[in-house]
Structure formats: C-alpha cells, structure tokens
Design a protein around this motif. Sequence first.
Motif, PDB file in Angstrom:
ATOM      1  N   GLY A  58      22.888  -7.453  37.067  1.00 11.59           N
ATOM      2  CA  GLY A  58      22.919  -7.948  38.440  1.00 11.59           C
ATOM      3  C   GLY A  58      21.635  -7.608  39.183  1.00 11.59           C
ATOM      4  O   GLY A  58      21.085  -8.459  39.913  1.00 11.59           O
ATOM      5  N   ARG A  59      21.161  -6.395  39.012  1.00 14.23           N
ATOM      6  CA  ARG A  59      19.900  -6.011  39.660  1.00 14.23           C
ATOM      7  C   ARG A  59      18.744  -6.849  39.122  1.00 14.23           C
ATOM      8  O   ARG A  59      17.858  -7.266  39.899  1.00 14.23           O
ATOM      9  N   ARG A  60      18.750  -7.101  37.819  1.00  9.89           N
ATOM     10  CA  ARG A  60      17.670  -7.912  37.236  1.00  9.89           C
ATOM     11  C   ARG A  60      17.684  -9.324  37.800  1.00  9.89           C
ATOM     12  O   ARG A  60      16.638  -9.881  38.158  1.00  9.89           O
ATOM     13  N   ARG A  61      18.871  -9.915  37.903  1.00  2.00           N
ATOM     14  CA  ARG A  61      18.959 -11.284  38.420  1.00  2.00           C
ATOM     15  C   ARG A  61      18.574 -11.358  39.889  1.00  2.00           C
ATOM     16  O   ARG A  61      17.955 -12.329  40.320  1.00  2.00           O
ATOM     17  N   HIS A  62      18.941 -10.332  40.635  1.00  2.98           N
ATOM     18  CA  HIS A  62      18.619 -10.324  42.063  1.00  2.98           C
ATOM     19  C   HIS A  62      17.156  -9.991  42.298  1.00  2.98           C
ATOM     20  O   HIS A  62      16.576 -10.405  43.315  1.00  2.98           O
ATOM     21  N   GLY A  63      16.578  -9.262  41.377  1.00  2.00           N
ATOM     22  CA  GLY A  63      15.182  -8.892  41.516  1.00  2.00           C
ATOM     23  C   GLY A  63      14.936  -7.743  42.470  1.00  2.00           C
ATOM     24  O   GLY A  63      13.796  -7.527  42.915  1.00  2.00           O
ATOM     25  N   ALA A  64      15.993  -7.023  42.801  1.00  5.57           N
ATOM     26  CA  ALA A  64      15.878  -5.907  43.748  1.00  5.57           C
ATOM     27  C   ALA A  64      17.137  -5.059  43.627  1.00  5.57           C
ATOM     28  O   ALA A  64      18.141  -5.498  43.049  1.00  5.57           O
ATOM     29  N   PRO A  65      17.119  -3.828  44.163  1.00 12.51           N
ATOM     30  CA  PRO A  65      18.338  -3.012  44.145  1.00 12.51           C
ATOM     31  C   PRO A  65      19.481  -3.723  44.857  1.00 12.51           C
ATOM     32  O   PRO A  65      19.275  -4.493  45.809  1.00 12.51           O
ATOM     33  N   LEU A  66      20.697  -3.478  44.384  1.00 15.12           N
ATOM     34  CA  LEU A  66      21.887  -4.059  44.998  1.00 15.12           C
ATOM     35  C   LEU A  66      22.430  -3.123  46.068  1.00 15.12           C
ATOM     36  O   LEU A  66      22.435  -1.901  45.908  1.00 15.12           O
ATOM     37  N   GLU A  67      22.911  -3.718  47.148  1.00 13.23           N
ATOM     38  CA  GLU A  67      23.481  -2.923  48.236  1.00 13.23           C
ATOM     39  C   GLU A  67      24.791  -2.259  47.822  1.00 13.23           C
ATOM     40  O   GLU A  67      25.093  -1.129  48.246  1.00 13.23           O
ATOM     41  N   ARG A  68      25.562  -2.955  46.977  1.00 19.74           N
ATOM     42  CA  ARG A  68      26.885  -2.457  46.613  1.00 19.74           C
ATOM     43  C   ARG A  68      27.331  -3.142  45.323  1.00 19.74           C
ATOM     44  O   ARG A  68      27.096  -4.343  45.117  1.00 19.74           O
ATOM     45  N   VAL A  69      27.962  -2.371  44.433  1.00 16.09           N
ATOM     46  CA  VAL A  69      28.587  -2.916  43.226  1.00 16.09           C
ATOM     47  C   VAL A  69      30.038  -2.448  43.220  1.00 16.09           C
ATOM     48  O   VAL A  69      30.309  -1.249  43.314  1.00 16.09           O
ATOM     49  N   VAL A  70      30.967  -3.391  43.119  1.00 20.18           N
ATOM     50  CA  VAL A  70      32.404  -3.087  43.147  1.00 20.18           C
ATOM     51  C   VAL A  70      33.056  -3.703  41.917  1.00 20.18           C
ATOM     52  O   VAL A  70      32.756  -4.843  41.553  1.00 20.18           O
ATOM     53  N   TYR A  71      33.951  -2.947  41.298  1.00 24.76           N
ATOM     54  CA  TYR A  71      34.693  -3.468  40.159  1.00 24.76           C
ATOM     55  C   TYR A  71      36.084  -3.888  40.615  1.00 24.76           C
ATOM     56  O   TYR A  71      36.684  -3.249  41.492  1.00 24.76           O
ATOM     57  N   VAL A  72      36.602  -4.959  40.008  1.00 21.14           N
ATOM     58  CA  VAL A  72      37.952  -5.446  40.297  1.00 21.14           C
ATOM     59  C   VAL A  72      38.716  -5.414  38.978  1.00 21.14           C
ATOM     60  O   VAL A  72      38.351  -6.096  38.017  1.00 21.14           O
ATOM     61  N   GLY A  73      39.769  -4.587  38.924  1.00 23.72           N
ATOM     62  CA  GLY A  73      40.505  -4.432  37.677  1.00 23.72           C
ATOM     63  C   GLY A  73      41.959  -4.079  37.909  1.00 23.72           C
ATOM     64  O   GLY A  73      42.377  -3.820  39.044  1.00 23.72           O
ATOM     65  N   ASP A  74      42.716  -4.035  36.826  1.00 19.08           N
ATOM     66  CA  ASP A  74      44.167  -3.855  36.950  1.00 19.08           C
ATOM     67  C   ASP A  74      44.727  -2.703  36.150  1.00 19.08           C
ATOM     68  O   ASP A  74      45.906  -2.369  36.303  1.00 19.08           O
ATOM     69  N   ALA A  75      43.927  -2.079  35.286  1.00 17.27           N
ATOM     70  CA  ALA A  75      44.488  -1.164  34.296  1.00 17.27           C
ATOM     71  C   ALA A  75      44.094   0.289  34.537  1.00 17.27           C
ATOM     72  O   ALA A  75      43.102   0.577  35.215  1.00 17.27           O
ATOM     73  N   ILE A  76      44.860   1.158  33.919  1.00 18.26           N
ATOM     74  CA  ILE A  76      44.578   2.584  34.021  1.00 18.26           C
ATOM     75  C   ILE A  76      43.185   2.893  33.488  1.00 18.26           C
ATOM     76  O   ILE A  76      42.460   3.718  34.055  1.00 18.26           O
ATOM     77  N   TRP A  77      42.786   2.223  32.405  1.00 21.30           N
ATOM     78  CA  TRP A  77      41.445   2.498  31.856  1.00 21.30           C
ATOM     79  C   TRP A  77      40.346   1.999  32.793  1.00 21.30           C
ATOM     80  O   TRP A  77      39.237   2.518  32.751  1.00 21.30           O
ATOM     81  N   ASP A  78      40.650   1.025  33.652  1.00 21.57           N
ATOM     82  CA  ASP A  78      39.660   0.619  34.660  1.00 21.57           C
ATOM     83  C   ASP A  78      39.436   1.728  35.678  1.00 21.57           C
ATOM     84  O   ASP A  78      38.310   1.968  36.126  1.00 21.57           O
ATOM     85  N   VAL A  79      40.526   2.406  36.044  1.00 22.86           N
ATOM     86  CA  VAL A  79      40.422   3.525  36.980  1.00 22.86           C
ATOM     87  C   VAL A  79      39.543   4.619  36.377  1.00 22.86           C
ATOM     88  O   VAL A  79      38.613   5.122  37.018  1.00 22.86           O
ATOM     89  N   ARG A  80      39.835   4.972  35.140  1.00 21.52           N
ATOM     90  CA  ARG A  80      39.080   6.030  34.463  1.00 21.52           C
ATOM     91  C   ARG A  80      37.602   5.656  34.334  1.00 21.52           C
ATOM     92  O   ARG A  80      36.714   6.481  34.609  1.00 21.52           O
ATOM     93  N   ALA A  81      37.330   4.412  33.942  1.00 25.16           N
ATOM     94  CA  ALA A  81      35.945   3.996  33.743  1.00 25.16           C
ATOM     95  C   ALA A  81      35.178   3.946  35.059  1.00 25.16           C
ATOM     96  O   ALA A  81      34.014   4.347  35.114  1.00 25.16           O
ATOM     97  N   CYS A  82      35.815   3.452  36.122  1.00 24.51           N
ATOM     98  CA  CYS A  82      35.139   3.403  37.426  1.00 24.51           C
ATOM     99  C   CYS A  82      34.846   4.808  37.939  1.00 24.51           C
ATOM    100  O   CYS A  82      33.783   5.066  38.509  1.00 24.51           O
ATOM    101  N   ARG A  83      35.791   5.705  37.725  1.00 29.62           N
ATOM    102  CA  ARG A  83      35.570   7.096  38.131  1.00 29.62           C
ATOM    103  C   ARG A  83      34.365   7.675  37.378  1.00 29.62           C
ATOM    104  O   ARG A  83      33.484   8.301  37.975  1.00 29.62           O
ATOM    105  N   ASN A  84      34.302   7.431  36.086  1.00 24.64           N
ATOM    106  CA  ASN A  84      33.206   7.956  35.276  1.00 24.64           C
ATOM    107  C   ASN A  84      31.872   7.294  35.604  1.00 24.64           C
ATOM    108  O   ASN A  84      30.822   7.951  35.555  1.00 24.64           O
ATOM    109  N   ALA A  85      31.915   5.988  35.917  1.00 25.01           N
ATOM    110  CA  ALA A  85      30.680   5.246  36.201  1.00 25.01           C
ATOM    111  C   ALA A  85      30.252   5.347  37.659  1.00 25.01           C
ATOM    112  O   ALA A  85      29.152   4.913  38.012  1.00 25.01           O
TER     113      ALA A  85
END
Length: 226
Positions: A156-183
Amino acid sequence: MKLALFDIDGTLTDTVGRPVYDEHFVRIMEASLGGARINREWSTYPHATDSGIVRTVLETHRGAYDEAHAAEVLRVYEGACRDVGQTISQISGAANALAALDGRDDWMVGFASGNWNAIGRIKLWAAGLDPQDHLFIGASDEESREGIMQCAAAEGRRRHGAPLERVVYVGDAIWDVRACRNAGLPLVGITAPAERLTSLGVSHAVPHYEDLDGFLGALEAAEVPA
C-alpha cells in the motif's frame, strides 16, 4: 491516504461454516498423503493460512516440507474450487462497503487473506466481488498472517508513493485478533455477537456492512487489539 485491508472468509464471503471449500481442501490434502487423516482444527496450527497449514501437515506426516507436493495440492485444490462456481454469498453489504471506499479519495482498499492467492480470488468472484485492480496479498506471498498484513501494508505504501496515515485490518477470526495484536494493526471485527471478538480485546465489531456509516466510523476509530 488510509488503507483498509480485508480478510476474505467470513469477512467478505459467507464461507465460514460452509464445508464445500474446507472439504475439498481436506480431501485433496489427505489423498496426497495416501489417506492419512489431518488435524482440521485450523486455530491450532502455527499459521492458520493455506500455505502454513500445508507446511505443518507435510512436516507432521512426511517429516519435511516439500514444495512440489504443496504445489500439486494447490493445483488440484484450485481446480476443485473453480468447479464450485458462483454458489456462495457475500457478507451483507460487502459490495457496497467496498464500492464506498473505492469512491473516496482518502481510503485505499486491499485484500490480505490467509488463502492462497488464486483461491482467495476465486472465492471473491464466486460471491460477486471483483478483486481486480485492488492490492492483493495472500498465503502465496507469506505463510504467517502477520507477514501477509505487513506485506500488504508495504505494498500500500509503495502504491501510494508515501507513508500511509492509517492501516486498518477487517477480519472475523480469533487468529485475526492475534495477528493484528502482533503486527500492531487496528482491527474491525465482522462478527455477531460482537462480544465474540470484543471479549478478546477488539475495540470495534459490527455484524455486517449494512450500516455503512457505522462500519466507516469503526474503520476510523478502531484500535490495536488489547
């Protein structure tokens, strides 16, 4: 510019609890192992992604990962998924939510999925959602969900050509929670009841996309899972 990264199964497509894809995957994987039974509790795997699951299964049943074996599983699985056709539903309001974000000049849409890339695209098309021209990172690029998220954010940063103001994940699973916390990524949960994910530290959860303003508000306000 802000980036909304969407999971696919259970987040955009109604494929959680529908056995057709999982049954194909399990049948093909077990057949490739001569009929050996595999563990179907995906949440117990180190990486709950297509490539991560296959790695663990091969290491468990064959003693080592075999790239050619994994590639053959993907080839057969992709054919089976294509044969399913357009028989699945999207999560209510998903197409409108994606279109609304595409129509704004302050948000970019991307897909960051635990599916192999070809499989994720097949599922989106089967649900009437078009992944073409959107950023797409999946389990063909990285085995871990954290890696998929980080790779997608970098793209996303590469396509925009600049830092992103915000990155948000949209997910439904327990592993999404764990991965977002870690990332370190904010997460908007797509689930009902909301407590299924808010009890795990997710700040914002909605059942679907029918309340578009509510979903867009959640994208702006969501926090990294506690």
